[in-house]
Write an enzyme that holds these catalytic residues in place. Structure first.
Site, mmCIF file in Angstrom:
data_model
loop_
_atom_site.group_PDB
_atom_site.id
_atom_site.type_symbol
_atom_site.label_atom_id
_atom_site.label_comp_id
_atom_site.label_asym_id
_atom_site.label_seq_id
_atom_site.Cartn_x
_atom_site.Cartn_y
_atom_site.Cartn_z
ATOM 1 C CG HIS A 260 -1.880 1.080 1.291
ATOM 2 N ND1 HIS A 260 -3.000 1.112 0.495
ATOM 3 C CD2 HIS A 260 -1.915 2.226 2.028
ATOM 4 C CE1 HIS A 260 -3.694 2.215 0.757
ATOM 5 N NE2 HIS A 260 -3.049 2.915 1.685
ATOM 6 C CG ASP A 262 -1.097 6.127 2.210
ATOM 7 O OD1 ASP A 262 -2.156 5.650 1.770
ATOM 8 O OD2 ASP A 262 -0.689 5.905 3.362
ATOM 9 C CG ASP A 372 -5.476 3.311 4.499
ATOM 10 O OD1 ASP A 372 -5.925 3.122 5.644
ATOM 11 O OD2 ASP A 372 -4.579 4.126 4.255
ATOM 12 C CG HIS A 577 -6.750 6.841 0.909
ATOM 13 N ND1 HIS A 577 -6.441 5.942 -0.077
ATOM 14 C CD2 HIS A 577 -5.859 6.606 1.895
ATOM 15 C CE1 HIS A 577 -5.429 5.189 0.298
ATOM 16 N NE2 HIS A 577 -5.044 5.575 1.495
HETATM 17 ZN ZN ZN Z 1 -3.577 4.707 2.734
#
Ligand code: ZN
Length: 1010
Positions: A260, A262, A372, A577
């Site tokens: 993951h 970001d 997430d 996000h």
């Molecule tokens: Zn995230």
């Protein structure tokens, strides 16, 4: 032969085995201490420091100065490039040789001008393998470059992870040397670790745990760390244990590597590009060595970054995508917030994402991947289905603070009835480590035991990137079918969801939104980002409509498809996000606001060009209305002309200093402090403000969450309510009579913060506008505005993407009160039979309606991860609209659109005839989008949705045919959200338009071939 009995002392046996592999205790004599053999220093180490993130070719040309291990470098966000010259001793023939590199920061190894591997201590990657088994013919003298970013996997928070970054952090390399790596020791260590963990995780209640205990104990007896020949006996004991198989009914864990990343959070966008490079090149190295290894990877934007920054790596990724092992997932441009983006934005996330994946890899993702994000709109199932996606994976609802979500595998039914098969990995994580604990949790936590016998296990360091390691793969490889643990198979999202679907008879259905009972401050934090998003969404909407109409009117008009794609992609990126929710550092906020400015300045030019093609050229004032209904509104034109002599508005001062204003629809009394004493809907003869209360009441709350500062507002903040009462300047009339009248006043929030507001009443307008300017310099405070209204209803209605939904106004159950702060888009409404009040806004998202008080959340003041979040001047507008009948009958939806999509002044020739392009016969149907089709130039895509929650048949009229001689509509077909036309659903045209049938909240897209 006599053997000492094994005493019944579980603790000593277990700890004995733990110490045997400890990296802290007894490393002088235990197995861990033998992991590395000989070592040898580097030939030389030199460095070059750069304030910018530069490409390798540029870095390699710089002057490198000698660097000693332990020397410091920095500051934060700079990059230190190292030139590493090394010579492997010939005596290491036959050995596995590593460059051992332990440094702060995240590093990338470059060899022969190519990125070859990421190195991060935090991500348990400190070795670059130079040779697996050194041969004479291999190069022994090698030069490498190591690019060290001066930030960690989680940025550079001062003191805690989410604290604002420390700009002056210093970094160092602690170890840089050649070592012999004893692979055989590593293999036994992994056996030991897995068995020790089985003992611990299965606990004292399971006999299988004791079998593991005695196995591992005997392995210590057999294994002499100083004699590698003793390892095989220990390994074969472990092997026998791991090979004792499960029964057929055992749960299956679908193991998929994941990382993951970001797209921006505690680091800026630019660093994310390098995070992708470091993480994904490491994945490729693991794929070369582990033929079973499968990796799932989301976010088209990140692929596009890698494509342009690391083209060599990208083509390796393409090869592994073809082999079905590097699997693009999710189908969206970024993993966007699940609440705040508009309906059209969500469609574009899929449109841009799926088209990118299809173009680059020939793939259309079948699953939406959003592990997430902070809640999931009830309209997502329909948007997914319309984008070729019927499966959904997340796990974030495991973070709920109040209620435990009851399912892990279920059907999620959206607002319109669309269903998607949904899976929350029961391990409650998207960054597992392949450990026994992860597998045990996956089985134990599964809330659909007996209903769903398959689960995802996503392994690999995440959030800041990092991804899987060889050790994680080695762990999982050992327990593929080991009695007592779930079966583990390397899998893909396709395989997982096919299995779940094949056996879905017992699955439950969850209807409506997936509301996250946490992070509810993210509807309000970083107000400028929210405002930028709303503004840009409306601007792009208008450009597309003006451009499409220009295309109809003028065959030579060039629709700005490429520029629009660029602007859309910037907007979509900012919907990531941790960006649009406002949970990012200040550097990210600056980038995001700059992107909004770019969209607005470039967009303004595109809009001007498109509007210029709508009428004949000239200098007369015209108006462009991008909404599909007729509007009568007051607009301000620059020369100030046009104020009629006779006013149709009435403004008068009362004896007590309050002001009475009336426009024939509404009559209102404003107190000296700007609060509303009365708001009267004249025709219905109904008062909107609750007895003895005041509307437009600003209130402040203490806003100190438990940890996640920018994210969370806690239920207890409601106990600290304080009205803003101090008047700096009481109301005074700004303009009166004519078509617009307004009053203004100023309040003091504190010695640092003030509110200045203009209350505007327009002729013929059914709502009162509150144009607000706040000087905001608070710390951990929350500003809201309240309207206690004379309405009683157990539910309030909130606009969401392409529709609306209801949430309770009471606090009966924990599921009700956990929604003390909720999100909505352009409006919320509280109605009883035949009367209601709507609260509209032009850039806010946080709402609450408790009993009869409607509250709009305005500003927060968190201090982490951005210490300056929301400080400064803010402008926003909200509006209050009492109405007779239902909000549908009263056109609340249209009014909220009107507030957000102002009529735009354009210039045209004085003899331009007003013309309309499209008209829809039902007020329930909103023509949301008109754009040029992606794949054909002489084609338009029209997107409409049913907004009332009703079944409707309507006619869409093509009025532009009358006003444009250029083209006519050749034919019309239905298409999905990816603009793929649906041959099973022909559209029936009449001479003037097309008849359409809608079910509640249905989205319909049409392709008009001109
Ligand atoms: Zn995230």
């Amino acid at each position: 032969m006599y053997r000492q009995p094994v005493l019944k002392n579980r603790r000593t046996l277990l700890e004995r085995a733990e110490k045997f592999i400890s990296d802290v205790y007894f490393t002088d004599c235990n197995l861990r201490g033998r992991l590395y053999g000989d070592s040898c220093p580097l030939e030389s180490l030199a460095s070059f420091l750069s304030s910018k993130r530069i490409p390798f070719t540029e870095a390699a040309k710089q002057n490198f100065a000698p660097h000693k291990v332990g020397d410091t470098f920095g500051p934060t966000w700079w990059t230190c490039w190292f030139k590493v010259s090394l010579k492997i001793p010939e005596s290491w023939r036959g050995k596995e040789v590593h460059l051992l590199w332990e440094s702060d920061g995240e590093a990338m190894v470059w060899r022969d001008g190519q990125p070859v591997q990421g190195l991060t201590k935090e991500g348990e990657k400190t070795s670059y393998i130079l040779s697996e088994c050194l041969k004479d013919e291999e190069p022994h003298s090698i030069t490498l470059y190591v690019e060290v970013a001066c930030n960690g996997l989680f940025g550079a928070g001062q003191g805690s992870m989410i604290a604002a970054p420390d700009p002056n952090r210093k970094f160092s390399v602690q170890k840089a040397q050649l070592v012999v790596f004893n692979r055989d020791v590593q293999e036994v260590l992994t056996d030991f670790e897995m068995l020790v963990d089985i003992v611990k995780e299965l606990g004292e209640g399971e006999q299988r745990g004791y079998q593991a205990l005695f196995t591992v104990n005997e392995m210590v007896n057999l294994c002499d760390p100083s004699d590698p020949r003793s390892f095989s006996k220990a390994r074969s004991l472990a092997h026998s244990f791991f090979s004792q198989r499960n029964g057929e009914s055992q749960h299956t864990a679908h193991a998929m590597g994941h990382c993951h990343i970001d797209s921006a959070w505690l680091w800026p966008y630019e660093e994310t590009i390098r995070k992708c490079g470091r993480s994904w090149v490491t994945v490729i190295r693991l794929m070369e060595k582990n033929p079973e290894f499968v990796f799932t990877c989301s976010q088209a934007q990140q692929f596009q970054w890698v494509q342009s920054w690391y083209p060599g790596l990208f083509s390796q990724i393409q090869d592994y995508v073809k082999k079905g092992r590097f699997i693009p997932v999710g189908g969206t441009w970024v993993e966007m917030d699940g609440n705040l983006p508009s309906g059209e934005s969500m469609v574009r996330q899929f449109l841009e994402g799926q088209r990118f994946f299809n173009h680059e890899f020939g793939i259309v993702c079948k699953e939406f991947w959003l592990p997430d994000t902070f809640g999931y709109s009830a309209q997502l199932p329909q948007i997914m289905q319309g984008s070729g996606v019927s499966n959904f994976l997340t796990q974030k609802l495991s973070w709920n603070l109040v209620n435990t979500f009851p399912h892990n595998t279920f059907f999620w039914e959206g607002l319109d009835g669309s269903k998607v098969l949904t899976h929350f990995p029961p391990g409650n994580s998207y960054e597992m480590k392949g450990k026994v604990e992860d597998l045990v949790k996956t089985v134990k936590n599964n809330k659909d035991k007996g209903r769903a016998n398959h689960s995802a296990v996503l392994f690999g360091f995440g959030d800041g990137g990092g991804g899987p390691t060889q050790l994680m793969l080695d762990r999982l490889e050992r327990v593929q079918d080991t009695d007592g643990l779930p079966k583990v198979q390397a899998s893909t999202p396709d395989k997982l969801f096919s299995q779940l679907r094949a056996d879905s008879a017992l699955l439950c259905t969850w209807t409506g939104e997936l509301f996250l009972e946490l992070h509810n401050g993210t509807y309000t934090t970083q107000a400028q980002i929210k405002r930028g998003n709303r503004r840009c969404e409306t601007l792009l909407h208008d450009i597309e409509i003006a451009g499409s109409l220009a295309l109809c009117r003028d065959g030579t008009f060039q629709y700005p498809a490429e520029q629009l794609q660029k602007l859309w992609r910037l907007l979509l990126l900012n919907q990531f996000h941790d960006v649009i929710p406002g949970s990012c550092i200040e550097m990210v906020v600056e980038d995001a606001l700059r992107y909004y400015e770019d969209i607005q300045s470039d967009g303004a030019k595109l809009l001007k060009e498109a509007c210029g093609a709508l009428g004949s050229k000239g200098n007369a004032a015209g108006v462009f209305n991008s909404l599909p209904w007729e509007r009568q509104e007051v607009i301000q034109i620059q020369d100030g002309a046009g104020e009629p002599a006779v006013g149709i508005l009435c403004v008068s001062f009362q004896a007590d200093g309050s002001v009475l204003m009336e426009n024939g629809i509404l009559k209102m009394v404003i107190n000296k402090d700007g609060t509303l004493a009365s708001l009267h809907l004249i025709n219905a003869n109904r008062e909107a403000i609750s007895n003895g209360c005041h509307g437009n009441q600003f209130v402040m709350f203490d806003d100190v969450p438990l940890y996640w500062d920018a994210w969370d507002v806690m239920d207890y903040h409601l106990q600290t309510r304080k009205p803003v009462l101090e008047v700096v300047q009481p109301i005074h009339v700004v303009s009166s009579g004519g078509l617009r009248s307004s009053v203004s006043f100023t309040l003091r929030i504190s010695d640092k913060s003030t509110i200045k507001q203009e209350i505007v009443m327009d002729a013929m307008c059914p709502y009162i506008k509150f144009n607000t300017e706040v000087q905001w310099a608070e710390s951990h405070k929350f500003l809201k505005v309240e309207f206690p209204v004379r309405v009683r209803s157990p539910n309030a209605t909130y606009e969401i993407q392409f529709g609306h939904l209801q949430r309770p106004t009471h606090r009966n159950t924990s599921w009700d009160w956990a929604r003390f702060e909720v999100w909505g888009h352009k409006w919320a409404d509280l109605s009883e039979h035949n009367f209601g009040v709507a609260l509209l806004n032009d850039c806010k998202y946080g709402y609450s309606v408790h009993e009869n008080t409607m509250t709009l959340s305005l500003l927060r003041a968190p201090k982490a991860p951005d210490a300056n979040a929301d400080m400064g001047t803010h402008h926003f507008t909200y509006a209050i609209m009492p109405h007779a009948g239902s909000f549908q009958e009263a056109s609340v939806i249209q009014s909220a659109y009107n507030l957000n999509f102002p009529l735009r002044s354009i210039q045209c020739s004085p003899n331009t005839i007003p013309w309309s392009a499209f008209s829809v016969s039902s007020a329930a149907i909103i023509l949301e989008t008109i754009k040029q089709a992606e794949d054909r130039k002489r084609a338009l895509v029209l997107r409409l949705y049913e907004s009332h929650g009703s079944s409707v048949t309507t006619t869409l009229l093509f009025l532009f045919i009358q006003f444009t001689a250029i083209w006519h509509v050749f034919f019309v077909v239905f298409c999905d959200l990816l603009e793929r036309h649906d041959p099973t659903q022909p559209a029936h045209m009449t001479s003037e338009g097309i008849t359409l049938t809608f079910s509640p909240f249905q989205i319909v897209s049409l392709l008009l071939i001109l």
